[in-house]
Design an enzyme around this catalytic site. Sequence first.
Site, PDB file in Angstrom:
ATOM      1  N   CYS A  42       0.847  -1.184   0.000  1.00 43.66           N
ATOM      2  CA  CYS A  42       0.000   0.000   0.000  1.00 43.66           C
ATOM      3  C   CYS A  42       0.893   1.248   0.000  1.00 43.66           C
ATOM      4  CB  CYS A  42      -0.888  -0.013   1.243  1.00 43.66           C
ATOM      5  SG  CYS A  42      -2.111   1.315   1.267  1.00 43.66           S
ATOM      6  N   ASP A  44       0.426   3.666   1.758  1.00 41.51           N
ATOM      7  CA  ASP A  44       0.338   4.204   3.120  1.00 41.51           C
ATOM      8  C   ASP A  44       1.727   4.556   3.682  1.00 41.51           C
ATOM      9  OD1 ASP A  44      -1.972   3.784   5.608  1.00 41.51           O
ATOM     10  OD2 ASP A  44       0.128   4.117   6.144  1.00 41.51           O
ATOM     11  N   ARG A  46       2.843   4.550   6.503  1.00 43.47           N
ATOM     12  CA  ARG A  46       3.281   3.821   7.699  1.00 43.47           C
ATOM     13  C   ARG A  46       3.859   2.440   7.393  1.00 43.47           C
ATOM     14  NH1 ARG A  46      -2.519   4.239  10.316  1.00 43.47           N
ATOM     15  NH2 ARG A  46      -2.919   3.756   8.104  1.00 43.47           N
ATOM     16  N   HIS A  98      -1.766  -4.128   4.960  1.00 40.76           N
ATOM     17  CA  HIS A  98      -1.626  -3.745   6.371  1.00 40.76           C
ATOM     18  C   HIS A  98      -3.009  -3.560   6.981  1.00 40.76           C
ATOM     19  CE1 HIS A  98      -2.579   0.648   5.918  1.00 40.76           C
ATOM     20  NE2 HIS A  98      -2.299   0.352   4.662  1.00 40.76           N
ATOM     21  N   CYS A 101      -6.149  -0.424   6.940  1.00 38.59           N
ATOM     22  CA  CYS A 101      -5.869   0.157   5.626  1.00 38.59           C
ATOM     23  C   CYS A 101      -7.031   1.069   5.218  1.00 38.59           C
ATOM     24  CB  CYS A 101      -5.678  -0.955   4.592  1.00 38.59           C
ATOM     25  SG  CYS A 101      -5.304  -0.331   2.937  1.00 38.59           S
TER      26      CYS A 101
END
Length: 221
Positions: A42, A44, A46, A98, A101
Amino acid sequence: MTHYEQLFENNKKWVDAMMETDPHFFEVLNNDQKPDYLYISCSDSRVPVNEITGLMPGEVFVHRNMANLVNNIDLNVMTVINYAVVHLKVKHIVVCGHYNCGGVKAAMQPKDMGILNPWLRNIRDVYRLHHTELNAITDEHERYDRLVELNVIEQSTNIIKTAVVQKQFYQTGYPIVHGWVFDLKNGLIKDLNINFIEILNNIREIYDLTGMDSTYSEGVD
Ligand code: CO
């Protein structure tokens, strides 16, 4: 100094630290890359692959998009997979989702997300494929967590459906496809232990693109 300007200071410190550890680090880095891993995750902020796995620059080829999707007509991800398999000859392809999400959550909201609709529709399709299992989970958070896992499994399966992966694997025994989920709560990677060979054999009835008349059963690493 602004936070943005700090990035360049950080960069210089990183260069100094790397040179201190290995004076030839950047000479080697400047050579051709030979990563063993293709990592699809992703976008993302993080989920930083090098930090969470300890892989160094040059060791992992990366593709990221919203909710780590492997869509058959996404020329971007298909180009990355093709290049990684045929030219870089990666040994492992990892799809890493993750928990928590935002993409997966957004996909299940009952509202028009505009330009995001067609992309997120892929996740609704994963839900539809597994709706019996998912609907049986009464806790909403647990259901989202499971959808994150099932999404990783389906995207891993999408990689196995490609001709380039099937052909390379039959010829060389690589790449092996893996599904992971990164847990933001504790920083740990959960290996979903997808059975690559079993999935490959199971999908061949419909998705075989090699014309090879055999079932693969030899052990792999
Ligand atoms: Co995400």
